[in-house]
Write a protein that holds these residues in place. Sequence first.
Motif, PDB file in Angstrom:
ATOM      1  N   ALA A  34       0.750  -1.144  -0.019  1.00 43.90           N
ATOM      2  CA  ALA A  34      -0.040   0.026  -0.010  1.00 43.90           C
ATOM      3  C   ALA A  34       0.887   1.316   0.116  1.00 43.90           C
ATOM      4  O   ALA A  34       0.577   2.267  -0.720  1.00 43.90           O
ATOM      5  CB  ALA A  34      -0.905   0.085   1.227  1.00 43.90           C
ATOM      6  N   SER A  35       1.841   1.283   0.663  1.00 39.20           N
ATOM      7  CA  SER A  35       2.854   2.413   0.919  1.00 39.20           C
ATOM      8  C   SER A  35       3.504   2.627  -0.481  1.00 39.20           C
ATOM      9  O   SER A  35       3.836   3.639  -0.908  1.00 39.20           O
ATOM     10  CB  SER A  35       3.861   2.123   2.123  1.00 39.20           C
ATOM     11  OG  SER A  35       4.641   3.137   2.332  1.00 39.20           O
ATOM     12  N   ALA A  36       3.909   1.306  -1.096  1.00 38.01           N
ATOM     13  CA  ALA A  36       4.647   1.457  -2.447  1.00 38.01           C
ATOM     14  C   ALA A  36       3.927   2.099  -3.222  1.00 38.01           C
ATOM     15  O   ALA A  36       4.456   2.896  -4.274  1.00 38.01           O
ATOM     16  CB  ALA A  36       5.168   0.135  -2.734  1.00 38.01           C
ATOM     17  N   LEU A  37       2.584   1.709  -3.392  1.00 40.44           N
ATOM     18  CA  LEU A  37       1.652   2.273  -4.363  1.00 40.44           C
ATOM     19  C   LEU A  37       1.563   3.825  -4.150  1.00 40.44           C
ATOM     20  O   LEU A  37       1.391   4.551  -5.161  1.00 40.44           O
ATOM     21  CB  LEU A  37       0.435   1.567  -4.402  1.00 40.44           C
ATOM     22  CG  LEU A  37      -0.006   0.180  -4.972  1.00 40.44           C
ATOM     23  CD1 LEU A  37      -1.172  -0.408  -4.466  1.00 40.44           C
ATOM     24  CD2 LEU A  37       0.283   0.153  -6.203  1.00 40.44           C
ATOM     25  N   GLY A  38       1.455   4.188  -3.005  1.00 40.73           N
ATOM     26  CA  GLY A  38       1.406   5.505  -2.878  1.00 40.73           C
ATOM     27  C   GLY A  38       2.797   6.243  -3.215  1.00 40.73           C
ATOM     28  O   GLY A  38       2.536   7.368  -3.723  1.00 40.73           O
ATOM     29  N   MET A  39       4.029   5.648  -2.920  1.00 38.60           N
ATOM     30  CA  MET A  39       5.221   6.280  -3.501  1.00 38.60           C
ATOM     31  C   MET A  39       5.114   6.298  -5.120  1.00 38.60           C
ATOM     32  O   MET A  39       5.803   7.213  -5.511  1.00 38.60           O
ATOM     33  CB  MET A  39       6.460   5.276  -2.982  1.00 38.60           C
ATOM     34  CG  MET A  39       6.649   5.547  -1.454  1.00 38.60           C
ATOM     35  SD  MET A  39       7.747   4.408  -0.836  1.00 38.60           S
ATOM     36  CE  MET A  39       9.298   5.228  -1.588  1.00 38.60           C
ATOM     37  N   MET A  40       4.649   5.447  -5.669  1.00 35.63           N
ATOM     38  CA  MET A  40       4.702   5.505  -7.071  1.00 35.63           C
ATOM     39  C   MET A  40       3.794   6.454  -7.618  1.00 35.63           C
ATOM     40  O   MET A  40       4.143   7.454  -8.657  1.00 35.63           O
ATOM     41  CB  MET A  40       3.915   4.161  -7.665  1.00 35.63           C
ATOM     42  CG  MET A  40       4.022   4.227  -9.216  1.00 35.63           C
ATOM     43  SD  MET A  40       3.051   2.481  -9.708  1.00 35.63           S
ATOM     44  CE  MET A  40       1.398   3.339  -9.569  1.00 35.63           C
ATOM     45  N   VAL A  41       2.661   6.921  -6.876  1.00 36.54           N
ATOM     46  CA  VAL A  41       1.934   8.036  -7.438  1.00 36.54           C
ATOM     47  C   VAL A  41       2.566   9.474  -7.162  1.00 36.54           C
ATOM     48  O   VAL A  41       2.597  10.381  -8.029  1.00 36.54           O
ATOM     49  CB  VAL A  41       0.392   7.907  -6.806  1.00 36.54           C
ATOM     50  CG1 VAL A  41      -0.476   9.310  -6.938  1.00 36.54           C
ATOM     51  CG2 VAL A  41      -0.353   6.744  -7.045  1.00 36.54           C
ATOM     52  N   ALA A  42       3.244   9.450  -5.966  1.00 37.95           N
ATOM     53  CA  ALA A  42       4.230  10.418  -5.623  1.00 37.95           C
ATOM     54  C   ALA A  42       5.307  10.511  -6.823  1.00 37.95           C
ATOM     55  O   ALA A  42       5.569  11.963  -7.199  1.00 37.95           O
ATOM     56  CB  ALA A  42       4.739  10.337  -4.245  1.00 37.95           C
ATOM     57  N   ASN A  43       5.758   9.760  -7.090  1.00 37.38           N
ATOM     58  CA  ASN A  43       7.091   9.683  -8.089  1.00 37.38           C
ATOM     59  C   ASN A  43       6.522  10.157  -9.499  1.00 37.38           C
ATOM     60  O   ASN A  43       7.372  10.777 -10.197  1.00 37.38           O
ATOM     61  CB  ASN A  43       7.751   8.360  -8.242  1.00 37.38           C
ATOM     62  CG  ASN A  43       8.617   7.986  -7.138  1.00 37.38           C
ATOM     63  OD1 ASN A  43       9.259   9.147  -6.857  1.00 37.38           O
ATOM     64  ND2 ASN A  43       8.586   6.948  -6.506  1.00 37.38           N
ATOM     65  N   LEU A  44       5.136   9.889  -9.853  1.00 37.09           N
ATOM     66  CA  LEU A  44       4.571  10.179 -10.949  1.00 37.09           C
ATOM     67  C   LEU A  44       4.159  11.547 -11.110  1.00 37.09           C
ATOM     68  O   LEU A  44       3.662  12.360 -11.948  1.00 37.09           O
ATOM     69  CB  LEU A  44       3.380   9.273 -11.351  1.00 37.09           C
ATOM     70  CG  LEU A  44       3.733   7.825 -11.788  1.00 37.09           C
ATOM     71  CD1 LEU A  44       2.676   6.861 -11.993  1.00 37.09           C
ATOM     72  CD2 LEU A  44       4.482   7.992 -13.190  1.00 37.09           C
ATOM     73  N   THR A  45       4.157  12.174  -9.779  1.00 40.77           N
ATOM     74  CA  THR A  45       3.707  13.526  -9.471  1.00 40.77           C
ATOM     75  C   THR A  45       4.591  14.600  -9.581  1.00 40.77           C
ATOM     76  O   THR A  45       4.744  15.741 -10.160  1.00 40.77           O
ATOM     77  CB  THR A  45       2.683  13.732  -8.243  1.00 40.77           C
ATOM     78  OG1 THR A  45       1.646  12.580  -8.366  1.00 40.77           O
ATOM     79  CG2 THR A  45       2.240  15.173  -8.291  1.00 40.77           C
ATOM     80  N   VAL A  46       5.799  14.463  -8.854  1.00 39.40           N
ATOM     81  CA  VAL A  46       6.937  15.294  -8.643  1.00 39.40           C
ATOM     82  C   VAL A  46       7.834  15.444  -9.984  1.00 39.40           C
ATOM     83  O   VAL A  46       7.552  14.604 -10.841  1.00 39.40           O
ATOM     84  CB  VAL A  46       7.901  14.726  -7.645  1.00 39.40           C
ATOM     85  CG1 VAL A  46       7.480  14.605  -6.154  1.00 39.40           C
ATOM     86  CG2 VAL A  46       8.575  13.428  -8.102  1.00 39.40           C
ATOM     87  N   GLY A  47       8.084  16.609 -10.168  1.00 43.68           N
ATOM     88  CA  GLY A  47       8.793  17.114 -11.340  1.00 43.68           C
ATOM     89  C   GLY A  47       8.050  17.457 -12.606  1.00 43.68           C
ATOM     90  O   GLY A  47       8.569  17.800 -13.501  1.00 43.68           O
ATOM     91  N   LYS A  48       6.533  17.480 -12.453  1.00 42.97           N
ATOM     92  CA  LYS A  48       5.719  17.795 -13.568  1.00 42.97           C
ATOM     93  C   LYS A  48       5.043  18.985 -13.076  1.00 42.97           C
ATOM     94  O   LYS A  48       4.905  19.544 -12.030  1.00 42.97           O
ATOM     95  CB  LYS A  48       4.510  16.628 -13.255  1.00 42.97           C
ATOM     96  CG  LYS A  48       4.830  15.326 -13.612  1.00 42.97           C
ATOM     97  CD  LYS A  48       5.484  14.794 -14.806  1.00 42.97           C
ATOM     98  CE  LYS A  48       5.447  13.586 -14.976  1.00 42.97           C
ATOM     99  NZ  LYS A  48       6.198  12.663 -14.109  1.00 42.97           N
TER     100      LYS A  48
END
Length: 209
Positions: A34-48
């Motif tokens: 669950a935490s990893a899925l949240g981190m994935m979403v965060a990684n797809l958000t930062v830098g945009k």
Amino acid sequence: MMLEKKTTEFLEVLSSAEPVPGGGGASAAVGAFASALGMMVANLTVGKKKYADVEEEIQSVRSQLKVLQDKLIDLTDKDAEAFAPLSAAYGLPKDTEEQKAAKARIMEGALYDASVVPIEIMETVLEVMRPLLKILGEKGSRIAVSDVGVGVLFAQAALEGASLNVFINTKLMKDRGRAEKLNQKTESMIAEGREWKEIIYRDVLGHIQ
């Protein structure tokens, strides 16, 4: 560490007749997912550029989720370690009154210790849900918002799965006052988790339907 194994190896051990890992360790592992899925979403958000106004907040969320994921990985092993003394206690002799008394005393301590770790799993999973997954559901990348929904469903499964390991142990405890305190704390976290799951999941559906 249990989760240092390949996923297929972990599943093979989980499905075997070995006493650990069991439901508690599996719940911690699901919480880590669950935490990893949240981190994935965060990684797809930062830098945009589109999410530049929430960049700092999402980076903070990602960092917090990493800490919680590592803790849940560690709790996968701690759950197995806590079960070992309980498993040994079940096999203690009880032929004499002295042995019965010693076994009862050791069992009581082992049952309590085996309840504490799943409660810690629940506490950690709640931190993943609130407010981290909620923030990602509101402010994370819209192309990955469904993964926030999957994450919160995993989190609830981890939370309620761990609770069963509390209840099965507290049921056998002789100190009913101590057992009821653990049960009440567990039930409170279940209720809170269900509320957060409904809020976050409903918000996710609102974005994708």
